[in-house]
Design an enzyme around this catalytic site. Structure first.
Site, PDB file in Angstrom:
ATOM      1  N   GLU A  52       0.815  -1.227   0.000  1.00 27.25           N
ATOM      2  CA  GLU A  52       0.000   0.000   0.000  1.00 27.25           C
ATOM      3  C   GLU A  52       0.842   1.267   0.000  1.00 27.25           C
ATOM      4  OE1 GLU A  52      -0.542  -2.616   1.911  1.00 27.25           O
ATOM      5  OE2 GLU A  52      -2.624  -3.262   1.612  1.00 27.25           O
ATOM      6  N   PHE A 114     -11.251  -8.189  13.595  1.00 23.72           N
ATOM      7  CA  PHE A 114     -10.155  -8.601  12.721  1.00 23.72           C
ATOM      8  C   PHE A 114      -9.854  -7.488  11.716  1.00 23.72           C
ATOM      9  CE2 PHE A 114      -8.690 -10.740   8.755  1.00 23.72           C
ATOM     10  CZ  PHE A 114      -7.423 -11.059   9.230  1.00 23.72           C
ATOM     11  N   GLN A 115      -8.593  -7.126  11.634  1.00 25.44           N
ATOM     12  CA  GLN A 115      -8.122  -6.047  10.759  1.00 25.44           C
ATOM     13  C   GLN A 115      -8.823  -4.715  11.035  1.00 25.44           C
ATOM     14  OE1 GLN A 115      -7.975  -7.576   6.667  1.00 25.44           O
ATOM     15  NE2 GLN A 115      -5.900  -8.273   7.131  1.00 25.44           N
ATOM     16  N   LYS A 164     -17.513  -1.702   5.944  1.00 22.51           N
ATOM     17  CA  LYS A 164     -17.952  -2.625   4.906  1.00 22.51           C
ATOM     18  C   LYS A 164     -19.479  -2.644   4.751  1.00 22.51           C
ATOM     19  CE  LYS A 164     -16.863  -7.160   3.065  1.00 22.51           C
ATOM     20  NZ  LYS A 164     -16.190  -8.450   3.304  1.00 22.51           N
ATOM     21  N   MET A 486      24.448   9.551   2.556  1.00 18.06           N
ATOM     22  CA  MET A 486      24.134  10.758   3.321  1.00 18.06           C
ATOM     23  C   MET A 486      24.329  10.529   4.820  1.00 18.06           C
ATOM     24  SD  MET A 486      23.500  13.861   2.927  1.00 18.06           S
ATOM     25  CE  MET A 486      22.615  14.426   1.481  1.00 18.06           C
TER      26      MET A 486
END
Ligand code: TPP
Ligand code: MG
Lengths: 592, 186
Positions: A52, A114-115, A164, A486
């Site tokens: 993502e 969940f999630q 959902k 760097m």
């Protein structure tokens, strides 16, 4: 248009109504209804990323190279948390992004389902605004509002979190122009037009300046191509010198004689000294970031400062200014260009001439100079060759973060806006590769190059697989110095040359890695093979990983060490090894 | 020119605050929606601003507007930043610095103080409450709950005194504030 439909359908319909053609996303349980709707249409192309974070940066690259809003889609929980870095990045660099996330059904919210994660809570500080939509009938309004808020005023990322059950629920869809106010928030009214009196005052200051400088930033590019055009007109009409931040490169052509190069920590000697010694500073769409000002109490001590910005909180935040002008850069510049002929008679041509000769003297220091080498490729040389061999094409450059990023900014000349995409505010390693993906989706036939570092590129390397899948012929040009260069440079400067964990151990064979992904791998190790290898990279119409093996220990100069003023720059040729370690004092070591 | 000015909020903020800090009372009118208070508080903690007092309640029901009153302390330049940063939040309708705009705004607070004790201490508590004009909201043989509304400084003194003679607990509302005169902020 009003019609009954499900929440998931509304999402797709709203995207269509907002003119969205591409979205970047990754599926999961909480967004399956939306994916189902995506499947049943072919107006919007969905690009399936591999992580993502990649979707978020791709949306950023897409937005910054087109001036349009980028759109990303992710599932609940880990999908949403993986978005936090690109959202923060977009927040810092003012990039318009609409990010849609799925959420567990409303009745499970708060139950550690969940999630489940508190997406609006987590993303509140890293978005311009966010919404959790609990009622399907609010969804159309929120979706249109999301695009409006992301793209107006100072642009930024927004999140719309949709449970959902709301995606399945049926409600009434309304289009963006269906008699609704564009936002229900009365307090949200970005000021576009600048105050006339303030602009007049600014013009008088500008016209009577003896040592003026234009200091421009990403705000000019965000304001649009008209703003860049007006900037060019004003700068040419005045004959004044102009410099820009990292974010603003390309708003003014780098090949022009009034261009001083980039300013700031790794900016040119002439740009920084002009800022330090000027008597009138015209800040257009920049924000006095700490990479620019260095020590604030020694910043440009003798100048009157004009600051044009659309965000009132940017004005007087770091540096007190004399003439603040709140408004959109394009509108304000239009007014300034219009007023210039009425004030230009006041210009002190002799003063301006001697200012330019002072600047030319600084220029003659040639602060970007480096020691050429015919055995190993110097990283600066690699960028110079890349520039020479690509400048006549439609080329877009993205970068990762590190020395290579600064060398790209110093040595690649940008003539046009929206051609340079780099993570400025957040400094996100792993930005450039997915950003290049997003740029290439928007400009299929253009040459898109991510100038990368060997360490950064491994952070989001998986997106090369996305490039292969969608036949996006982007090029990953790695300045491979086998170091987090760097970090090493700072350790040399600050920490007695103790190179703690900054060596890139166990690097993959980037050529084989490219081949494993089904892309093309090219390697150059000697200066005399570089040009041919770059030409080969350009000519291959497939994704390429270019392993450009460069001098391991080169450092990036000039540099204003932390806690120092603009006139205390370190130049490459006057920093012998032993001085590196004493260049920053105790107070400066505390800073980043 | 900037040499005398204090830089704010930057990584280069090496100078100390000195004693130029001021205390201001801000009134913030917001859309009353979920998360709006978290946004305001998150702004203060995220940017390192101080909150000395914070109160919130819906004040215009038809428009779903709440009024948040915040007392904050900082350098004048920081206070200016706070105002602009608040104004930048999407659901914020209006930000007013009452200390700047109203000169000397009316600031009032309400406190409930539970005091326990017997004998002389108990009598003294009652006498003090009367002297301050506090009302007695609850009483048992060994305790009182007093209610005092007034200027924050008065409440402070009341609580200081009570803590000498059996203060058990105290609950304060935080400050509500309006400017004087006919003009209103919304
Ligand atoms: C996500 C993230 N983690 C850590 C850092 C700190 N950091 C800045 S530059 C850098 C090293 C980059 O190395 P490389 O990509 O090889 O670039 P080079 O400097 O060698 O050109 C690191 C670790 C960062 N900017 N971003
Ligand atoms: Mg490296």
């Amino acid at each position: 248009m009003t019609r009954e439909m499900t929440g998931a359908e509304m999402v797709i319909q709203a995207l269509k109504d907002q003119g969205v053609e591409h979205i970047f996303g990754y599926p999961g349980g909480a967004v399956l209804p939306i994916y189902d709707e995506l499947f049943q249409q072919d107006q919007i192309e969905h690009i399936l990323v591999r992580h993502e974070q990649g979707a978020g940066h791709a949306a950023e690259g897409y937005a910054r190279s087109t001036g349009k809003c980028g759109v990303a889609l992710a599932t609940s929980g880990p999908g949403a948390t993986n978005m936090v870095t690109p959202l923060t990045d977009a927040m810092m660099d003012s990039v318009p992004i609409v990010c849609i996330t799925g959420q567990v059904p409303t009745h499970l919210i708060g139950s550690d389902g969940f999630q489940e994660c508190d997406t609006v809570g987590i993303t509140r500080p890293c978005t311009k605004y966010n919404w959790l939509v609990r009622d399907v009938n609010d969804l159309p309004r929120v979706l249109h509002e999301a695009f409006y808020i992301a793209t107006t005023g100072r642009p930024g990322p927004v999140v719309v979190d949709i449970p959902k059950d709301v995606q399945f629920a049926v409600g009434t869809y309304e289009g963006p122009q269906n008699g609704r106010a564009r936002t229900g928030y009365e307090g949200y009214r970005p000021q576009v037009k600048g105050d006339r009196d303030a602009i007049r005052k600014a013009m008088d200051l500008i016209a009577t300046a003896k040592k003026p400088v234009f200091y421009t930033g990403g705000g000019v590019i965000n304001s649009g191509t008209a703003a860049c055009q007006l900037l060019r007109e004003l700068v040419r009409a005045t004959g004044f010198p102009i410099t820009s931040t990292l974010m603003g490169l390309g708003a003014y052509p780098a090949s022009d004689k009034q261009w001083l190069g980039m300013l700031g920590m790794h900016g040119t000697y002439e740009a920084n000294l002009a800022m330090h010694d000027c008597d009138v500073m015209v800040n257009i769409g920049a924000r006095f970031d700490d990479r620019i000002t260095g020590r604030t109490d020694a910043f440009s001590p003798n100048s009157k400062k004009i600051h044009i910005d659309i965000d009132p909180s940017s004005i007087n935040k770091v540096i007190r200014v004399d003439v603040p002008i709140l408004g959109d850069v394009a509108h304000v510049l239009e007014e300034m260009v219009r007023l210039w002929p009425s004030v230009s008679h006041q210009v002190d041509k002799t003063a301006l001439k001697s200012w330019w000769s002072e600047i030319d003297h600084w220029r003659s220091r040639d602060s970007l100079r480096y020691r050429p080498n015919d055995k190993v490729i110097m990283p600066q040389y690699a960028i110079q060759r890349l520039y020479e061999l690509t400048k006549d094409r439609e080329t877009y450059i993205t970068t990762e973060v590190g020395q290579h990023q600064m060398w790209a900014a110093q040595f690649y000349g940008f003539e046009e806006p929206n051609r340079w995409m780099t993570s400025g505010g957040l400094g996100t390693m792993g930005y450039g590769l997915p950003a290049a993906l997003g740029v290439q989706v928007a400009h299929r036939d253009a040459l898109v190059i991510d100038i990368a570092g060997d360490a950064s590129v491994q952070m989001t390397m998986q997106e090369i697989s996305t490039a292969v899948q969608y036949e996006l012929p982007m090029k990953i040009f790695i300045l491979n110095n086998s170091y987090m260069g760097m970090v090493r440079q700072w350790q040399q400067l600050l920490h007695g040359n103790r190179l703690s964990h900054s060596y890139s151990e166990a690097l993959p064979d980037f050529v084989k890695l490219a081949e494993a992904y089904g892309a093309v791998g090219i390697r150059a190790e000697k200066p005399d093979e570089l040009d041919d290898a770059i030409r080969e990279m350009i000519n291959v119409k497939r994704p390429v990983i270019f392993d450009c093996v460069v001098a391991n220990l080169a450092n990036c100069f000039p540099m204003i060490p932390s806690g120092k003023a603009h006139n205390e720059m370190l130049l490459g040729d006057d920093v012998p090894e032993q001085e590196m370690s004493t260049a920053i004092d105790e107070e400066g070591k505390m800073l980043v | 020119m900037n040499a005398q000015l204090q830089p704010t909020g930057s990584a280069y903020f090496l100078t100390d605050l000195g004693n130029e800090v001021e205390t201001h009372t801000l009134s913030v009118v917001v859309t009353n929606e979920p998360g709006v208070l978290a946004r305001v508080i998150g702004l203060f903690s995220g940017r390192g601003y101080n909150i000395d007092s914070l109160t919130v309640s819906e004040t215009q029901h038809e428009k779903h507007l709440s009024r948040i009153t915040i007392v904050t302390t900082g350098l004048p330049s920081v206070l200016e930043q706070i105002r602009h940063q608040l104004d930048r939040l999407v659901p914020v309708h209006q930000v007013a610095d009452l200390t700047v705009e109203g000169g000397d705004p009316l600031e009032r607070e309400l406190a409930l103080a539970k005091v326990a004790g017997t004998g002389e201490a108990r009598l003294e508590a009652l006498r003090l409450a009367q002297a301050f004009g506090a009302t007695t909201e609850d009483a048992t043989l060994e305790s009182f709950v007093f209610q005092l509304a007034g200027r924050p400084r008065e409440i402070e003194r009341f609580i200081d005194l009570m803590s000498e003679i059996g203060l058990v607990e105290v609950s304060r509302t935080g400050i509500a504030a309006v400017t004087r005169g006919a003009e209103g902020i919304k």
